[in-house]
Design an enzyme around this catalytic site. Structure first.
Site, PDB file in Angstrom:
ATOM      1  CG  ASN A  84      -2.340   0.464   0.819  1.00 37.70           C
ATOM      2  OD1 ASN A  84      -2.459   1.474   0.125  1.00 37.70           O
ATOM      3  ND2 ASN A  84      -3.369  -0.218   1.269  1.00 37.70           N
ATOM      4  CG  HIS A 114      22.964   5.358  10.815  1.00 40.39           C
ATOM      5  ND1 HIS A 114      23.571   5.862   9.687  1.00 40.39           N
ATOM      6  CD2 HIS A 114      21.662   5.151  10.473  1.00 40.39           C
ATOM      7  CE1 HIS A 114      22.685   5.969   8.718  1.00 40.39           C
ATOM      8  NE2 HIS A 114      21.521   5.536   9.157  1.00 40.39           N
ATOM      9  N   GLY A 141      -0.471  -1.906   8.723  1.00 32.19           N
ATOM     10  CA  GLY A 141      -0.035  -0.532   8.530  1.00 32.19           C
ATOM     11  C   GLY A 141       0.862  -0.031   9.648  1.00 32.19           C
ATOM     12  CB  ALA A 159      -1.795  -1.964  12.522  1.00 31.16           C
TER      13      ALA A 159
END
Length: 193
Positions: A84, A114, A141, A159
């Site tokens: 999506n 990092h 999501g 989600a």
């Protein structure tokens, strides 16, 4: 292939500000920008373009715009892949995604790491770890998947989860940090009682 690129793909510390790496990064970002300008109805052009961006792409990919990645060539997706809006993949290491994977909106996959030392960060030291996602996975999501994670086959990631560790096959996992809350018991579809 230059030395810094080889180090990056092997998971070794590399210099992210290397001119050849930056050149490849900008070339990929230009291709992604062009992809994101295509109309949603331009299905053939979109499929052709995404297959040029990704290192490997199976049949019938559907990648909603906007899509973002760093290099693209380190991303390998299987057949019937769907993502999506706002999928972001920082593919300094290889990202392998299986067949029949569904990814919700605003999902991020980060392979790059990092240093905690600010001096090392300032000079562009980085390293990267692979991400692997199995077949038949659904990622909800706003999920973030961190470097080095493997998500097994037939998993569902709830989600908003932040996946910091591997998730085994046939799991439903949620939370921050993401953890397994249920194991699936798959029924034999050919069972005749």
């Amino acid at each position: 292939m230059n030395q810094e690129w080889k180090k990056m793909l092997c998971g070794e510390p590399y210099h992210a500000l290397d001119p050849e790496i930056l050149s490849m990064l900008f070339k990929a970002k230009d291709a992604v920008w062009a992809y994101n300008q295509l109309k949603p109805s331009q299905l053939e052009a979109r499929e052709t373009c995404i297959k040029r961006i990704l290192g490997y792409c199976g049949v019938q990919p559907m990648v909603n715009s906007p899509f973002h990645c760093d290099f693209g060539c380190n991303i390998h997706v299987g057949n019937h892949f769907f993502s999506n809006f706002n999928l972001t993949i920082l593919d300094e290491a290889r990202v392998t995604i299986g067949n029949h994977v569904l990814i919700g909106p605003n999902v991020s996959l980060f392979t790059v790491c990092h240093p905690t030392d600010p001096v090392e960060r300032r000079v562009g030291t980085e390293w990267a770890k692979l991400i692997t996602i199995g077949d038949d996975v659904w990622i909800g999501g706003n999920v973030t998947i961190l470097p080095g994670v493997t998500i097994g086959h037939r998993c569902t990631i709830g989600a908003g989860s932040v996946v910091t560790k591997d998730i085994p096959d046939d799991s439903i996992a949620v939370g921050n940090p993401c953890r397994v809350i249920k194991k699936l018991t798959l029924q034999n579809e050919n069972n005749c009682d």
